[in-house]
Motif scaffolding. Structure first.
Motif, PDB file in Angstrom:
ATOM      1  N   ARG A 248      38.914  31.068  50.564  1.00  0.00           N
ATOM      2  CA  ARG A 248      38.350  30.677  49.272  1.00  0.00           C
ATOM      3  C   ARG A 248      37.582  31.836  48.659  1.00  0.00           C
ATOM      4  O   ARG A 248      37.736  32.139  47.461  1.00  0.00           O
ATOM      5  N   LEU A 249      36.779  32.527  49.464  1.00  0.00           N
ATOM      6  CA  LEU A 249      35.997  33.648  48.961  1.00  0.00           C
ATOM      7  C   LEU A 249      36.894  34.812  48.549  1.00  0.00           C
ATOM      8  O   LEU A 249      36.611  35.511  47.572  1.00  0.00           O
ATOM      9  N   VAL A 250      37.987  35.005  49.273  1.00  0.00           N
ATOM     10  CA  VAL A 250      38.954  36.046  48.896  1.00  0.00           C
ATOM     11  C   VAL A 250      39.538  35.738  47.521  1.00  0.00           C
ATOM     12  O   VAL A 250      39.640  36.622  46.659  1.00  0.00           O
ATOM     13  N   TYR A 251      39.907  34.481  47.303  1.00  0.00           N
ATOM     14  CA  TYR A 251      40.472  34.092  46.003  1.00  0.00           C
ATOM     15  C   TYR A 251      39.477  34.337  44.872  1.00  0.00           C
ATOM     16  O   TYR A 251      39.818  34.892  43.817  1.00  0.00           O
ATOM     17  N   PHE A 252      38.215  33.933  45.090  1.00  0.00           N
ATOM     18  CA  PHE A 252      37.224  34.087  44.033  1.00  0.00           C
ATOM     19  C   PHE A 252      36.854  35.555  43.822  1.00  0.00           C
ATOM     20  O   PHE A 252      36.540  35.961  42.701  1.00  0.00           O
ATOM     21  N   LYS A 253      36.910  36.332  44.874  1.00  0.00           N
ATOM     22  CA  LYS A 253      36.668  37.765  44.719  1.00  0.00           C
ATOM     23  C   LYS A 253      37.760  38.398  43.857  1.00  0.00           C
ATOM     24  O   LYS A 253      37.486  39.263  43.023  1.00  0.00           O
ATOM     25  N   GLN A 254      38.986  37.939  44.056  1.00  0.00           N
ATOM     26  CA  GLN A 254      40.085  38.440  43.228  1.00  0.00           C
ATOM     27  C   GLN A 254      39.909  38.027  41.769  1.00  0.00           C
ATOM     28  O   GLN A 254      40.181  38.811  40.853  1.00  0.00           O
TER      29      GLN A 254
END
Length: 502
Positions: A248-254
């Motif tokens: 989830r954090l990877v997606y939001f970082k993107q």
């Protein structure tokens, strides 16, 4: 076998010793009334039995205790003091009149441990205050009486209605389309940008968010005792849960990276105005001036995540309840639809500021919020000793604002389990707000996005009824509206719908 018995006996003796010295050092508080407690475990074993053996939600058992005892109910889970509030007026007196004492989250809750000093929902202290102030300012700045923001929301609603048209009146699960629309609105509010319908990246984010919500069982008894928390994490595969969170954090970082890149290339001043840009500017200004701040890219990441989860899931669930209630109560749907048609017709674009012209529609939405209860409860922690009438609420007591119990309190709501929008109308047929409904919480932890949520619910309801009649398939018309599923939100029973063009 002998060794096992010896170890077990020593463990029990240790528990009793710890409990003895803990009780010995306690002040003589005038505690609120509550059910009978076990000397060592308090009410915890009964809660565990009710939850794990009988299969009830903890919220149901906590509500039963509250209704037996009164509006303020005292429990104990081993050493942890707990107070359950089942009356909105009591919640008002505690969380508003004594706000300084009732604004923290319980530090021992599972998510409080995991999300300590992160984001906004389970954050506390100076970091929470700084981010809360920022969000409050931003929601006012891009307020939802402002035409530009409402137009963005309406654009997504129109896209949603177009997707419904594509179903050609066939029976289907409405959840995916609702989720796509609502999460797109959240992203529009945060960034000023939006996804195209069916964007594969948005679908990955939605799938991840819903997996998170299913994996994190907020309402289990494991929340209340550390050893049960450890057992819960092992039982549900801690590494798997952590992997979901990291993704989830990877997606939001993107998403944040995409936004920053877009902003550098953009020359459109309207698109440049956004909540995320304001955060980045504020963070950079503090850095340039050498001022201490809790703003950081890591905090922005968790803040965006919280806005998606807290702002998205609650709205999605409420719209699902709205559609189900329209289908279950056709006479109510007919009356709302008639009012909508008289005020807006079939083709004109509705505006939230016109809601005063549709009092029954407003009453219907509020009755859905009461009946569905969306957020069944929210926890607070007393940062200081507090009082209520003749009772003491000691420091570090966990306080459950039991919204589900408040919404089903027979002393406040006549025929509480019946769906009656008329309860929100006065004798002249005008909408009348009821102070016993705390749909967006209360006090300093009240939902800062309340205006956004109310605008979304109104525009979705009106937009759908301008174009469609909502119906259940013949084999699902016996759905029990009182049989929702407790979790992070109180979700409706599984159902499918059909949308018939009018």
């Amino acid at each position: 076998m002998v060794n096992f018995v010896s170890i077990a006996s020593a463990a029990v003796l240790l528990i009793i010793t710890i409990f003895y010295f803990w009780r010995k050092n306690q002040k003589n508080y005038r505690l609120p009334p509550g059910p009978t407690q076990n000397v060592i475990f308090g009410n915890l074993m009964e809660l565990i039995y009710s939850t794990l053996i009988k299969g009830e939600s903890p919220f149901i058992k906590l509500a039963q205790w509250a209704f037996q005892t009164g509006p303020i109910c005292y429990l104990r889970f081993f050493r942890q003091r707990v107070v359950v509030i089942s009356d909105a007026r009591v919640a008002q007196r505690l969380c508003v009149n004594q706000a300084d004492k009732f604004s923290e989250r319980p530090p021992g809750l599972l998510l409080s441990r995991v999300l300590k000093d992160k984001g906004i929902v389970f954050n506390d202290g100076p970091s929470w205050k700084e981010h809360r102030t920022f969000l409050t300012h931003e929601f006012r700045k891009y307020g939802f009486g402002k035409q530009s923001m409402e137009q963005r929301i309406q654009y997504v609603v129109d896209e949603y209605l177009h997707q419904i048209t594509k179903t050609n009146g066939l029976v289907h699960d409405p959840h995916p389309n609702i989720a796509t629309a609502v999460y797109n609105i959240i992203w529009t509010v945060i960034s000023g940008d939006q996804f195209k319908w069916g964007d594969p990246f948005l679908q990955k984010v939605i799938k991840n968010l819903e997996t998170n919500l299913q994996a994190v069982e907020l309402t289990g008894p494991h929340n209340y005792v550390t050893i049960l928390t450890v057992f819960h994490l092992l039982w549900h595969n801690f590494l798997h849960l952590w992997k979901i969170t990291l993704m989830r954090l990877v997606y939001f970082k993107q998403l944040i990276g995409k936004f920053k890149k877009y902003q550098k290339q953009s020359t459109n001043s309207e698109e440049e105005e956004s909540m995320m840009l304001d955060y980045l500017v504020k963070m950079q200004d503090a850095k340039n001036c050498g001022e201490p701040t809790y703003f950081s890219e890591t905090q922005l990441l968790w803040l965006v995540s919280d806005l998606f989860i807290a702002g998205g899931e609650t709205t999605i669930t409420t719209i699902r309840w709205i559609l189900l209630c329209l289908a279950l109560y056709p006479e109510v749907q007919e009356r709302v639809q008639q009012e909508v048609t008289e005020v807006f017709g079939r083709d004109s674009t509705p505006a939230y500021c016109q809601r005063t012209h549709t009092p029954y529609t407003e009453a219907f939405i509020n009755e859905v919020l009461r009946m569905g209860g969306v957020t069944p409860g929210m926890w607070r922690n007393t940062s200081q000793d507090a009082t209520y009438e003749n009772y003491d609420i000691p420091k570090n007591t966990w306080v459950l604002l039991h919204f589900y119990a408040m919404n089903n309190n027979q002393d406040q709501w006549e025929d509480a389990r019946k769906f009656k929008p008329e309860r929100f109308l006065n004798d002249e047929g005008m909408f009348c707000k009821n102070e016993n409904l705390l749909a967006f919480s209360i006090g300093r932890r009240e939902c800062p996005g309340q205006g956004l949520a109310q605008t979304e619910l109104y525009l979705f309801t009106v937009g759908i009824l301008q174009k469609f009649k909502v119906a259940l398939p013949n084999d699902e018309k016996n759905i029990d509206v009182n049989n929702g599923q407790f979790g992070i939100t109180y979700t409706p029973p599984h159902h499918r719908l059909q949308f018939i063009a009018v």
